[in-house]
Structure formats: C-alpha cells, structure tokens
Design a protein around this motif. Structure first.
Motif, PDB file in Angstrom:
ATOM      1  N   LEU A 125      -7.032  -8.281  -2.474  1.00 52.01           N
ATOM      2  CA  LEU A 125      -7.562  -8.432  -1.112  1.00 52.01           C
ATOM      3  C   LEU A 125      -6.561  -7.953  -0.067  1.00 52.01           C
ATOM      4  O   LEU A 125      -6.940  -7.339   0.931  1.00 52.01           O
ATOM      5  CB  LEU A 125      -7.934  -9.897  -0.862  1.00 52.01           C
ATOM      6  CG  LEU A 125      -9.223 -10.379  -1.544  1.00 52.01           C
ATOM      7  CD1 LEU A 125      -9.361 -11.887  -1.407  1.00 52.01           C
ATOM      8  CD2 LEU A 125     -10.445  -9.674  -0.953  1.00 52.01           C
ATOM      9  N   ARG A 126      -5.300  -8.239  -0.312  1.00 51.48           N
ATOM     10  CA  ARG A 126      -4.261  -7.762   0.609  1.00 51.48           C
ATOM     11  C   ARG A 126      -4.200  -6.234   0.587  1.00 51.48           C
ATOM     12  O   ARG A 126      -4.054  -5.582   1.620  1.00 51.48           O
ATOM     13  CB  ARG A 126      -2.915  -8.374   0.235  1.00 51.48           C
ATOM     14  CG  ARG A 126      -1.824  -8.192   1.288  1.00 51.48           C
ATOM     15  CD  ARG A 126      -0.645  -9.086   0.994  1.00 51.48           C
ATOM     16  NE  ARG A 126      -0.136  -8.890  -0.350  1.00 51.48           N
ATOM     17  CZ  ARG A 126       0.117  -9.878  -1.227  1.00 51.48           C
ATOM     18  NH1 ARG A 126      -0.091 -11.144  -0.884  1.00 51.48           N
ATOM     19  NH2 ARG A 126       0.583  -9.606  -2.432  1.00 51.48           N
ATOM     20  N   TYR A 140      -6.660  -4.206  -0.161  1.00 45.92           N
ATOM     21  CA  TYR A 140      -7.866  -3.690   0.491  1.00 45.92           C
ATOM     22  C   TYR A 140      -7.740  -3.726   2.008  1.00 45.92           C
ATOM     23  O   TYR A 140      -8.145  -2.778   2.690  1.00 45.92           O
ATOM     24  CB  TYR A 140      -9.096  -4.480   0.058  1.00 45.92           C
ATOM     25  CG  TYR A 140     -10.328  -4.108   0.836  1.00 45.92           C
ATOM     26  CD1 TYR A 140     -10.915  -2.847   0.698  1.00 45.92           C
ATOM     27  CD2 TYR A 140     -10.901  -5.005   1.733  1.00 45.92           C
ATOM     28  CE1 TYR A 140     -12.034  -2.490   1.432  1.00 45.92           C
ATOM     29  CE2 TYR A 140     -12.022  -4.652   2.477  1.00 45.92           C
ATOM     30  CZ  TYR A 140     -12.588  -3.398   2.313  1.00 45.92           C
ATOM     31  OH  TYR A 140     -13.692  -3.045   3.059  1.00 45.92           O
ATOM     32  N   ARG A 141      -7.141  -4.788   2.526  1.00 41.85           N
ATOM     33  CA  ARG A 141      -6.980  -4.875   3.985  1.00 41.85           C
ATOM     34  C   ARG A 141      -6.138  -3.690   4.502  1.00 41.85           C
ATOM     35  O   ARG A 141      -6.508  -3.034   5.477  1.00 41.85           O
ATOM     36  CB  ARG A 141      -6.344  -6.199   4.387  1.00 41.85           C
ATOM     37  CG  ARG A 141      -6.045  -6.285   5.886  1.00 41.85           C
ATOM     38  CD  ARG A 141      -5.488  -7.634   6.293  1.00 41.85           C
ATOM     39  NE  ARG A 141      -6.543  -8.625   6.378  1.00 41.85           N
ATOM     40  CZ  ARG A 141      -6.692  -9.661   5.547  1.00 41.85           C
ATOM     41  NH1 ARG A 141      -5.825  -9.838   4.566  1.00 41.85           N
ATOM     42  NH2 ARG A 141      -7.677 -10.519   5.700  1.00 41.85           N
ATOM     43  N   GLY A 142      -5.003  -3.448   3.855  1.00 39.77           N
ATOM     44  CA  GLY A 142      -4.155  -2.342   4.277  1.00 39.77           C
ATOM     45  C   GLY A 142      -4.836  -1.001   4.095  1.00 39.77           C
ATOM     46  O   GLY A 142      -4.728  -0.110   4.939  1.00 39.77           O
ATOM     47  N   TYR A 163      -9.609 -13.856   4.610  1.00 41.30           N
ATOM     48  CA  TYR A 163     -11.007 -13.440   4.653  1.00 41.30           C
ATOM     49  C   TYR A 163     -11.887 -14.678   4.731  1.00 41.30           C
ATOM     50  O   TYR A 163     -11.443 -15.797   4.437  1.00 41.30           O
ATOM     51  CB  TYR A 163     -11.381 -12.643   3.395  1.00 41.30           C
ATOM     52  CG  TYR A 163     -10.770 -11.268   3.324  1.00 41.30           C
ATOM     53  CD1 TYR A 163     -11.459 -10.155   3.777  1.00 41.30           C
ATOM     54  CD2 TYR A 163      -9.504 -11.073   2.782  1.00 41.30           C
ATOM     55  CE1 TYR A 163     -10.905  -8.888   3.697  1.00 41.30           C
ATOM     56  CE2 TYR A 163      -8.939  -9.814   2.701  1.00 41.30           C
ATOM     57  CZ  TYR A 163      -9.640  -8.726   3.163  1.00 41.30           C
ATOM     58  OH  TYR A 163      -9.087  -7.472   3.091  1.00 41.30           O
ATOM     59  N   ASP A 205       1.021  -3.317  -3.182  1.00 44.85           N
ATOM     60  CA  ASP A 205      -0.015  -4.203  -3.736  1.00 44.85           C
ATOM     61  C   ASP A 205      -0.926  -3.453  -4.697  1.00 44.85           C
ATOM     62  O   ASP A 205      -1.323  -3.995  -5.737  1.00 44.85           O
ATOM     63  CB  ASP A 205      -0.843  -4.804  -2.596  1.00 44.85           C
ATOM     64  CG  ASP A 205      -0.073  -5.846  -1.803  1.00 44.85           C
ATOM     65  OD1 ASP A 205       0.678  -6.624  -2.426  1.00 44.85           O
ATOM     66  OD2 ASP A 205      -0.221  -5.893  -0.571  1.00 44.85           O
ATOM     67  N   ARG A 232       2.298  -0.033   3.059  1.00 43.82           N
ATOM     68  CA  ARG A 232       2.316  -1.469   2.731  1.00 43.82           C
ATOM     69  C   ARG A 232       1.310  -1.791   1.640  1.00 43.82           C
ATOM     70  O   ARG A 232       1.572  -2.625   0.765  1.00 43.82           O
ATOM     71  CB  ARG A 232       2.033  -2.285   3.991  1.00 43.82           C
ATOM     72  CG  ARG A 232       3.130  -2.197   5.045  1.00 43.82           C
ATOM     73  CD  ARG A 232       2.730  -2.915   6.330  1.00 43.82           C
ATOM     74  NE  ARG A 232       3.735  -2.762   7.360  1.00 43.82           N
ATOM     75  CZ  ARG A 232       4.785  -3.567   7.522  1.00 43.82           C
ATOM     76  NH1 ARG A 232       4.943  -4.592   6.687  1.00 43.82           N
ATOM     77  NH2 ARG A 232       5.657  -3.360   8.473  1.00 43.82           N
ATOM     78  N   ALA A 233       0.159  -1.138   1.702  1.00 41.06           N
ATOM     79  CA  ALA A 233      -0.859  -1.382   0.675  1.00 41.06           C
ATOM     80  C   ALA A 233      -0.433  -0.828  -0.676  1.00 41.06           C
ATOM     81  O   ALA A 233      -0.857  -1.334  -1.726  1.00 41.06           O
ATOM     82  CB  ALA A 233      -2.180  -0.754   1.100  1.00 41.06           C
ATOM     83  N   SER A 240      -6.093 -15.631   1.777  1.00 43.02           N
ATOM     84  CA  SER A 240      -6.174 -14.190   2.007  1.00 43.02           C
ATOM     85  C   SER A 240      -6.539 -13.816   3.436  1.00 43.02           C
ATOM     86  O   SER A 240      -6.351 -12.665   3.844  1.00 43.02           O
ATOM     87  CB  SER A 240      -7.194 -13.561   1.054  1.00 43.02           C
ATOM     88  OG  SER A 240      -8.504 -14.033   1.340  1.00 43.02           O
ATOM     89  N   VAL A 293      -5.638 -12.220  -4.916  1.00 42.68           N
ATOM     90  CA  VAL A 293      -4.909 -12.282  -3.642  1.00 42.68           C
ATOM     91  C   VAL A 293      -4.280 -10.917  -3.362  1.00 42.68           C
ATOM     92  O   VAL A 293      -4.365 -10.373  -2.248  1.00 42.68           O
ATOM     93  CB  VAL A 293      -3.828 -13.380  -3.678  1.00 42.68           C
ATOM     94  CG1 VAL A 293      -3.039 -13.390  -2.366  1.00 42.68           C
ATOM     95  CG2 VAL A 293      -4.445 -14.750  -3.945  1.00 42.68           C
ATOM     96  N   THR A 294      -3.662 -10.353  -4.390  1.00 41.96           N
ATOM     97  CA  THR A 294      -3.036  -9.030  -4.256  1.00 41.96           C
ATOM     98  C   THR A 294      -4.074  -7.968  -3.924  1.00 41.96           C
ATOM     99  O   THR A 294      -3.858  -7.111  -3.057  1.00 41.96           O
ATOM    100  CB  THR A 294      -2.314  -8.656  -5.557  1.00 41.96           C
ATOM    101  OG1 THR A 294      -1.325  -9.646  -5.851  1.00 41.96           O
ATOM    102  CG2 THR A 294      -1.643  -7.298  -5.449  1.00 41.96           C
TER     103      THR A 294
END
Length: 252
Positions: A58-59, A61-63, A23, A234, A230-231, A21, A55-56
């Motif tokens: 966390l991705r 959350y980043r976006g 992180y 996910d 993008r987020a 991920s 994994v999805t």
C-alpha cells in the motif's frame, strides 16, 4: 529497545491495515479486489486477513500513484507481481526513464524558449508585409502544415487572410506564437494547458509566463521522481517478499 507489546501485529484485519496505511477500509477492500496489492488471506469466517507485506504494498502504491498517476500505478502493481523479478524491475526502471525523458524535454523547451528571446532581441524590426507562408513556417518549425492549421483551430496562432479562402500568411507575432507553441509542445504540454499559457502571453510578457510554466513542470517532475524513488524501495521489498513466499509455497 522495543518491547513486544509495542511491536506492530503480524496480522491485520481490514480496519487495522487501513489504520496503519492511511487508507480507508473501503479503499483497502477495493485495492485488494482490483489486484493492486497481493491477495488477502481469508479466515474461516470469510473476513480478510492481511500481513506486513500488504503495508509495504500500500505504501508502494501511494508513491507510485503520485509518480505516474493511479491508472498506471494500478496496472504496474498488478503486472509486476506476475513477472520474473528481473522483468518486474525493468518495468519499474522504465517509469524512471519516462520521467527522465519528460524532464529532458522540458529542459530542452526552456533552452529553445531562451533562444527565441535571444533571437527576438537581435532581429531587426518587422516591416509591413514581412510574413511567412504556411509552408515556410512549417518547414522552419519542423512540423506539418496540418499541425499549424490545427493550432489555428484551437486559437493558438492567428494567421492573416485577406479572404476566407485566401492563403494563410503569418506575420512576426504569429510566427513568435507558433514558435512558443512548438516549444511548449516539445516540453510535454497538452493543448488545453498551452491555451491557458498563450492567453496569458497575450496580456503579459510574451515569454515570462511560458518560462514559468516550464519551470513548474520541472518542479512537478522532480516531485514525482522523488515519489518514485521512495516507492522503489517498497516495490523491491514487495517483489522479494513475494518471491520468497512463492518459493515457500512451492516447497510445501
């Protein structure tokens, strides 16, 4: 064709999830503890065990953090998992609406700034004594007199006063400053950012810097909007996977 050996594992330890991920392991633990991602399963030894859903998440959350900031992103990630899926989607759509409104405000501010420049080019030169009272200026800008006094306290506009207790008078330069401040406020700028812009305006071209500041804001909003788009995929996958998992758990 992908061979079985190259497939990602279906289950992850904390360190494995961190590796895939991007992180750190401590960040994964913190986001799990804060409820930002779905709760991890616990093995018999007490260690966390994660799945592809994490994994999805966390991705996503980043976006989301890029788009709306980590505080709002954390609250959104926590809240939407407890909402019916239609309400959760509406919550995400509202974030898009907020960014779209911010963009509209910045565009409107740019247009207002252009109108100020255009009017300045056609106005007759100011003559001595050509000033506005605080009431006249507040009415012209559509703000309260207290707002103009606050801007004065923050050093954004400087009216003329013959004596400390005399009535404020705003000469053309002060009126122009007030209009630019009002324009930047309408574009979503906060006072510290406006102070920096106005400081530059007093040494450079009076409108070029403000225009560049608004263009920078538009670029930032576009970057954040792209991150939110993008987020979104996910987040949708996470919501539907969570709904399926909850349904399976209820039918056991």
């Amino acid at each position: 064709m992908t061979c079985a050996a190259s497939r990602e594992p279906e289950r992850y330890t904390t360190s494995q999830l961190a590796a895939v991920s991007g992180y750190s392991a401590q960040q994964v633990r913190d986001l799990d503890r804060l409820g930002v991602i779905p709760p991890a399963d616990r093995q018999s030894n007490g260690y966390r065990q994660f799945a592809g859903l994490h994994v999805t998440a966390l991705r996503a959350y980043r976006g989301l953090a890029i788009a709306v900031g980590p505080v709002v992103a954390r609250a959104t990630m926590r809240d939407i998992r407890g909402l019916p899926i239609d309400e959760a989607i509406a919550r995400i759509v509202a974030l898009h609406v907020d960014l779209a409104r911010s963009r509209a405000d910045a565009v409107a501010a740019l247009r207002a700034l252009d109108s100020i420049v255009d009017e300045s080019a056609h106005n007759t030169p100011a003559v001595p004594g050509d000033t506005m009272t605080i009431t006249e200026l507040s009415t012209a800008l559509g703000v309260r007199s207290s707002t103009l006094r606050f801007w004065e306290q923050e050093g954004l506009i400087m009216p003329e006063r013959d004596e400390p207790l005399a009535a404020r008078r705003y000469p053309p330069d002060a009126v122009s400053d007030a209009r630019i401040v009002a324009t930047l406020r309408a574009g979503g700028y906060r006072i510290p950012a406006i102070q920096a812009v106005m400081t530059s305006l007093h040494t450079l071209d009076r409108t070029t810097d403000a225009r560049e500041a608004l263009h920078n804001r538009l670029r930032d909003i576009a970057f954040r909007s792209d991150a939110l788009l993008r987020a979104g995929a996910d987040l949708s996958n996470m919501l539907h996977s969570t709904a399926v998992n909850d349904a399976v758990a209820r039918n056991r």
